[in-house]
Scaffold this active site. Structure first.
Site, PDB file in Angstrom:
ATOM      1  N   GLY A   1      -0.505  -5.342   1.756  1.00 28.94           N
ATOM      2  CA  GLY A   1      -1.463  -6.006   0.850  1.00 28.94           C
ATOM      3  C   GLY A   1      -1.696  -5.155  -0.398  1.00 28.94           C
TER       4      GLY A   1
ATOM      5  N   ARG B   1       5.864  -8.059   2.266  1.00 23.66           N
ATOM      6  CA  ARG B   1       6.006  -7.645   3.664  1.00 23.66           C
ATOM      7  C   ARG B   1       7.463  -7.919   4.024  1.00 23.66           C
ATOM      8  NH1 ARG B   1       0.399  -9.663   3.773  1.00 23.66           N
ATOM      9  NH2 ARG B   1      -0.895  -7.832   4.054  1.00 23.66           N
ATOM     10  N   CYS B   2       8.067  -7.098   4.850  1.00 21.97           N
ATOM     11  CA  CYS B   2       9.513  -7.187   5.081  1.00 21.97           C
ATOM     12  C   CYS B   2       9.835  -6.937   6.557  1.00 21.97           C
ATOM     13  CB  CYS B   2      10.203  -6.155   4.186  1.00 21.97           C
ATOM     14  SG  CYS B   2      11.947  -5.951   4.518  1.00 21.97           S
TER      15      CYS B   2
ATOM     16  N   GLY C   1      -0.337   0.814   3.698  1.00 23.99           N
ATOM     17  CA  GLY C   1      -1.138   1.137   4.877  1.00 23.99           C
ATOM     18  C   GLY C   1      -0.281   1.713   5.998  1.00 23.99           C
ATOM     19  N   ASP C   2      -0.837   1.693   7.213  1.00 17.63           N
ATOM     20  CA  ASP C   2      -0.146   2.297   8.357  1.00 17.63           C
ATOM     21  C   ASP C   2       1.252   1.721   8.579  1.00 17.63           C
ATOM     22  OD1 ASP C   2      -2.077   4.104   9.025  1.00 17.63           O
ATOM     23  OD2 ASP C   2      -3.077   2.789  10.476  1.00 17.63           O
ATOM     24  N   GLY C   3       1.395   0.395   8.395  1.00 14.15           N
ATOM     25  CA  GLY C   3       2.715  -0.237   8.589  1.00 14.15           C
ATOM     26  C   GLY C   3       3.719   0.345   7.609  1.00 14.15           C
TER      27      GLY C   3
ATOM     28  N   THR D   1      -5.114   0.433   0.629  1.00 14.83           N
ATOM     29  CA  THR D   1      -5.582  -0.796   1.292  1.00 14.83           C
ATOM     30  C   THR D   1      -7.078  -0.963   1.042  1.00 14.83           C
ATOM     31  OG1 THR D   1      -6.030  -1.885   3.424  1.00 14.83           O
ATOM     32  CG2 THR D   1      -5.803   0.501   3.496  1.00 14.83           C
ATOM     33  N   ILE D   2      -7.490  -2.222   0.854  1.00 12.90           N
ATOM     34  CA  ILE D   2      -8.929  -2.467   0.649  1.00 12.90           C
ATOM     35  C   ILE D   2      -9.696  -2.382   1.973  1.00 12.90           C
ATOM     36  CG2 ILE D   2      -8.550  -3.950  -1.370  1.00 12.90           C
ATOM     37  CD1 ILE D   2      -9.432  -6.318   0.586  1.00 12.90           C
ATOM     38  N   ASP D   3      -8.959  -2.232   3.091  1.00  8.67           N
ATOM     39  CA  ASP D   3      -9.620  -2.300   4.395  1.00  8.67           C
ATOM     40  C   ASP D   3     -10.249  -0.984   4.877  1.00  8.67           C
ATOM     41  OD1 ASP D   3      -9.030  -4.954   4.613  1.00  8.67           O
ATOM     42  OD2 ASP D   3      -7.306  -4.699   5.944  1.00  8.67           O
TER      43      ASP D   3
ATOM     44  N   ASP E   1      -8.973   1.193   6.621  1.00 13.33           N
ATOM     45  CA  ASP E   1      -8.680   1.352   8.054  1.00 13.33           C
ATOM     46  C   ASP E   1      -7.509   2.303   8.328  1.00 13.33           C
ATOM     47  OD1 ASP E   1      -6.782  -0.320   6.979  1.00 13.33           O
ATOM     48  OD2 ASP E   1      -6.724  -1.688   8.697  1.00 13.33           O
TER      49      ASP E   1
ATOM     50  N   ARG F   1     -27.048 -14.414  -2.470  1.00 12.06           N
ATOM     51  CA  ARG F   1     -28.416 -14.143  -1.993  1.00 12.06           C
ATOM     52  C   ARG F   1     -29.461 -14.814  -2.897  1.00 12.06           C
ATOM     53  NH1 ARG F   1     -32.037 -10.590   0.527  1.00 12.06           N
ATOM     54  NH2 ARG F   1     -30.550  -9.311   1.615  1.00 12.06           N
TER      55      ARG F   1
ATOM     56  N   GLY G   1     -10.897  -8.518   5.982  1.00  9.23           N
ATOM     57  CA  GLY G   1     -10.807  -7.560   7.091  1.00  9.23           C
ATOM     58  C   GLY G   1     -10.461  -8.269   8.373  1.00  9.23           C
ATOM     59  N   ARG G   2      -9.145  -8.481   8.550  1.00  8.43           N
ATOM     60  CA  ARG G   2      -8.697  -9.186   9.761  1.00  8.43           C
ATOM     61  C   ARG G   2      -8.909  -8.310  10.988  1.00  8.43           C
ATOM     62  NH1 ARG G   2      -3.843 -12.027   7.898  1.00  8.43           N
ATOM     63  NH2 ARG G   2      -3.026  -9.917   7.679  1.00  8.43           N
TER      64      ARG G   2
ATOM     65  N   ALA H   1     -28.126  -7.070   4.417  1.00  9.96           N
ATOM     66  CA  ALA H   1     -27.926  -8.245   5.285  1.00  9.96           C
ATOM     67  C   ALA H   1     -28.729  -8.115   6.571  1.00  9.96           C
ATOM     68  CB  ALA H   1     -26.444  -8.378   5.609  1.00  9.96           C
TER      69      ALA H   1
ATOM     70  N   GLN I   1     -11.513 -10.581  -3.581  1.00 12.76           N
ATOM     71  CA  GLN I   1     -11.873  -9.198  -3.235  1.00 12.76           C
ATOM     72  C   GLN I   1     -10.716  -8.226  -3.444  1.00 12.76           C
ATOM     73  OE1 GLN I   1     -14.245  -9.361   0.809  1.00 12.76           O
ATOM     74  NE2 GLN I   1     -13.032 -11.189   0.495  1.00 12.76           N
TER      75      GLN I   1
HETATM   76  P1  ADP Z   1       0.250  -2.112   5.729  1.00 18.49           P
HETATM   77  O1  ADP Z   1       1.222  -1.150   5.144  1.00 18.49           O
HETATM   78  O2  ADP Z   1      -0.849  -2.466   4.800  1.00 18.49           O
HETATM   79  O3  ADP Z   1      -0.225  -1.668   7.112  1.00 18.49           O
HETATM   80  P2  ADP Z   1       1.982  -4.056   7.011  1.00 18.49           P
HETATM   81  O4  ADP Z   1       1.576  -3.718   8.402  1.00 18.49           O
HETATM   82  O5  ADP Z   1       2.165  -5.486   6.651  1.00 18.49           O
HETATM   83  O6  ADP Z   1       0.985  -3.507   5.904  1.00 18.49           O
HETATM   84  O7  ADP Z   1       3.336  -3.257   6.728  1.00 18.49           O
HETATM   85  C1  ADP Z   1       3.965  -3.323   5.478  1.00 18.49           C
HETATM   86  C2  ADP Z   1       5.450  -3.266   5.676  1.00 18.49           C
HETATM   87  O8  ADP Z   1       5.824  -1.997   6.248  1.00 18.49           O
HETATM   88  C3  ADP Z   1       6.021  -4.286   6.652  1.00 18.49           C
HETATM   89  O9  ADP Z   1       6.207  -5.544   6.054  1.00 18.49           O
HETATM   90  C4  ADP Z   1       7.345  -3.645   7.029  1.00 18.49           C
HETATM   91  O10 ADP Z   1       8.292  -3.847   6.005  1.00 18.49           O
HETATM   92  C5  ADP Z   1       6.982  -2.163   7.054  1.00 18.49           C
HETATM   93  N1  ADP Z   1       6.699  -1.751   8.441  1.00 18.49           N
HETATM   94  C6  ADP Z   1       5.622  -2.057   9.180  1.00 18.49           C
HETATM   95  N2  ADP Z   1       5.716  -1.542  10.422  1.00 18.49           N
HETATM   96  C7  ADP Z   1       6.908  -0.906  10.460  1.00 18.49           C
HETATM   97  C8  ADP Z   1       7.610  -0.175  11.479  1.00 18.49           C
HETATM   98  N3  ADP Z   1       7.091  -0.014  12.679  1.00 18.49           N
HETATM   99  N4  ADP Z   1       8.828   0.331  11.167  1.00 18.49           N
HETATM  100  C9  ADP Z   1       9.355   0.176   9.948  1.00 18.49           C
HETATM  101  N5  ADP Z   1       8.750  -0.501   8.951  1.00 18.49           N
HETATM  102  C10 ADP Z   1       7.546  -1.031   9.190  1.00 18.49           C
HETATM  103  O1  F6P Z   2      -4.979  -5.639   4.476  1.00 17.08           O
HETATM  104  C1  F6P Z   2      -5.681  -6.149   3.400  1.00 17.08           C
HETATM  105  C2  F6P Z   2      -6.070  -7.592   3.659  1.00 17.08           C
HETATM  106  O2  F6P Z   2      -6.685  -8.077   2.487  1.00 17.08           O
HETATM  107  C3  F6P Z   2      -6.987  -7.800   4.854  1.00 17.08           C
HETATM  108  O3  F6P Z   2      -8.333  -7.518   4.621  1.00 17.08           O
HETATM  109  C4  F6P Z   2      -6.745  -9.263   5.122  1.00 17.08           C
HETATM  110  O4  F6P Z   2      -7.063  -9.563   6.432  1.00 17.08           O
HETATM  111  C5  F6P Z   2      -5.278  -9.417   4.825  1.00 17.08           C
HETATM  112  O5  F6P Z   2      -4.943  -8.379   3.926  1.00 17.08           O
HETATM  113  C6  F6P Z   2      -4.921 -10.742   4.228  1.00 17.08           C
HETATM  114  O6  F6P Z   2      -3.561 -10.783   4.029  1.00 17.08           O
HETATM  115  P1  F6P Z   2      -2.840 -11.940   3.195  1.00 17.08           P
HETATM  116  O7  F6P Z   2      -3.028 -11.643   1.751  1.00 17.08           O
HETATM  117  O8  F6P Z   2      -1.415 -11.840   3.607  1.00 17.08           O
HETATM  118  O9  F6P Z   2      -3.485 -13.220   3.580  1.00 17.08           O
END
Ligand code: ADP
Ligand code: F6P
Length: 336
Positions: free
Chosen positions: A27, A88-89, A118-120, A141-143, A145, A170, A186-187, A202, A268
């Site tokens: 994202g 995303r890939c 992010g972590d992915g 990431t805006i999350d 997390d 409000r 924030g999923r 709130a 957001q």
């Molecule tokens: P974020 O980076 O915000 O956590 P995603 O989880 O969608 O977002 O991951 C972003 C991209 O990172 C994925 O579309 C994929 O290309 C790559 N990715 C995610 N997980 C893995 C993994 N376990 N191994 C290799 N590439 C990954």
């Molecule tokens: O990870 C950032 C985020 O904006 C989350 O808060 C939300 O759940 C998700 O991405 C939404 O993703 P998409 O833009 O693919 O609908």
């Protein structure tokens, strides 16, 4: 001895990072452009070439690679989104995709790669590091997390955007003496919800981390607050709980109090980054290049205890983060 020294110097020159690639993945988040700009300009200032990779790992596999000059990142620090686009890939999750991505980096002479996501995205960077491409992750990431850092690029802007929108809801909620449910992003993470909950005063915060909240207890609290003279009841609901529209109907039916739901959605994630996001993302971008110049790989930059730090990606991915229970408790007391 002199020969050994000469060999060491030659090896160091040989090992020097000459071309850095930069991509944004997952994202988008406000401040990503500030990070890209800092990577580009810090690298160029150190005689390192920079290649921008469009559309994250998807673009890398499609060889959507462009040279970046200092002027290419002019006028970008104040812009939301990412000038490199993001994606995303799925293929990058496969061994075949990862091998191909590493081979493409080699083909383009990319010996250091900065991955903003992010972590992915870091998991992808970790795989590339194992295949010989030096990688550095920046938390985008805006999350909020990402466990190894107290700060992520984009959170500050997103939470301020949401806070301002909620203030507006409000106003009308008070005028009509309604209950208002405002759904924030924030999923899987409730940080945006928690921060808005406190910042907007709130009455109730619903977060994905708090799985089975009791809706009947919520209904009773709304009625109780009405009796205590409250002119409105604000519920901040994280996307991970969702169902805001139906929840509003159920609450109205159960309480007899007019209830409306507002889903803030992707607004957001956009907008001009705050000062904090611009500054922190800039420092992180510069630090990523410095780490690559020191020969480091498989690291992620974070912000902890008031300092910019870096961790091994394997360690960073194994860390856990939880919603600060004390802050959540405080939010309940302040809703008195
Ligand atoms: P974020 O980076 O915000 O956590 P995603 O989880 O969608 O977002 O991951 C972003 C991209 O990172 C994925 O579309 C994929 O290309 C790559 N990715 C995610 N997980 C893995 C993994 N376990 N191994 C290799 N590439 C990954
Ligand atoms: O990870 C950032 C985020 O904006 C989350 O808060 C939300 O759940 C998700 O991405 C939404 O993703 P998409 O833009 O693919 O609908």
């Amino acid at each position: 001895m002199a020969e050994d020294k000469k060999k060491a110097v030659l090896e160091e020159i040989e090992d020097r990072v000459r071309t850095i690639g930069v991509l944004t993945s997952g994202g988008d988040a406000p401040g990503m452009n500030a990070a890209i700009r800092a990577v580009v300009r810090t690298a160029l200032a150190n005689d390192i070439k920079v290649r921008g990779i469009r559309r994250g790992y998807h673009g890398l596999l499609k060889e959507e690679i462009i040279d970046l000059s200092a002027r290419d990142v002019s006028d970008t620090i104040q812009r939301g989104g990412t000038i490199l686009q993001t994606a995303r890939c799925q293929t990058m999750r496969t061994e075949e995709g990862q091998q191909k991505a590493a081979a493409i980096c080699k083909k383009y002479g990319i010996d250091g790669l900065v991955v903003i996501g992010g972590d992915g995205s870091f998991a992808g960077a970790q795989k590339l590091a194992n295949l010989g491409v030096r990688t550095i992750g920046l938390p985008g990431t805006i999350d909020l997390d990402i466990a190894c850092t107290d700060y992520t690029i984009g959170f500050d802007t997103a939470v301020n955007t949401a806070m301002e929108a909620i203030d507006k809801v409000r106003d009308t909620s008070t005028s009509h003496e309604r209950c208002s449910i405002i759904e924030v992003m924030g999923r899987d993470a409730g940080y945006l919800a928690l921060w808005c909950g406190i910042a907007n005063g709130a009455e109730r915060i619903l977060m994905p981390e708090e799985h089975d909240f009791d809706e009947q207890a919520l209904v009773e609290d709304i009625l109780e607050c009405k009796k205590r003279g409250k002119k409105n009841y604000i519920i901040i609901n994280a996307e991970g709980i969702g169902d805001s529209i139906n929840m509003a109907k159920r609450i109205e039916e159960a309480t007899g109090i007019e209830t409306r739901a507002t889903v803030l959605g992707h607004m957001q994630r956009g907008g001009s980054p705050t000062c904090k996001d611009r500054v922190y993302a800039s420092v992180m971008g510069a630090k990523a290049v410095e780490l690559l110049m020191q020969g480091k790989t498989n690291r992620v930059v974070g912000y902890r205890g008031g300092e910019f730090v870096d961790y091994d990606i394997n360690d960073a991915l194994s860390m856990k983060k939880q919603i600060p229970a004390h802050q959540y408790e405080i939010s309940k007391i302040l809703a008195l």
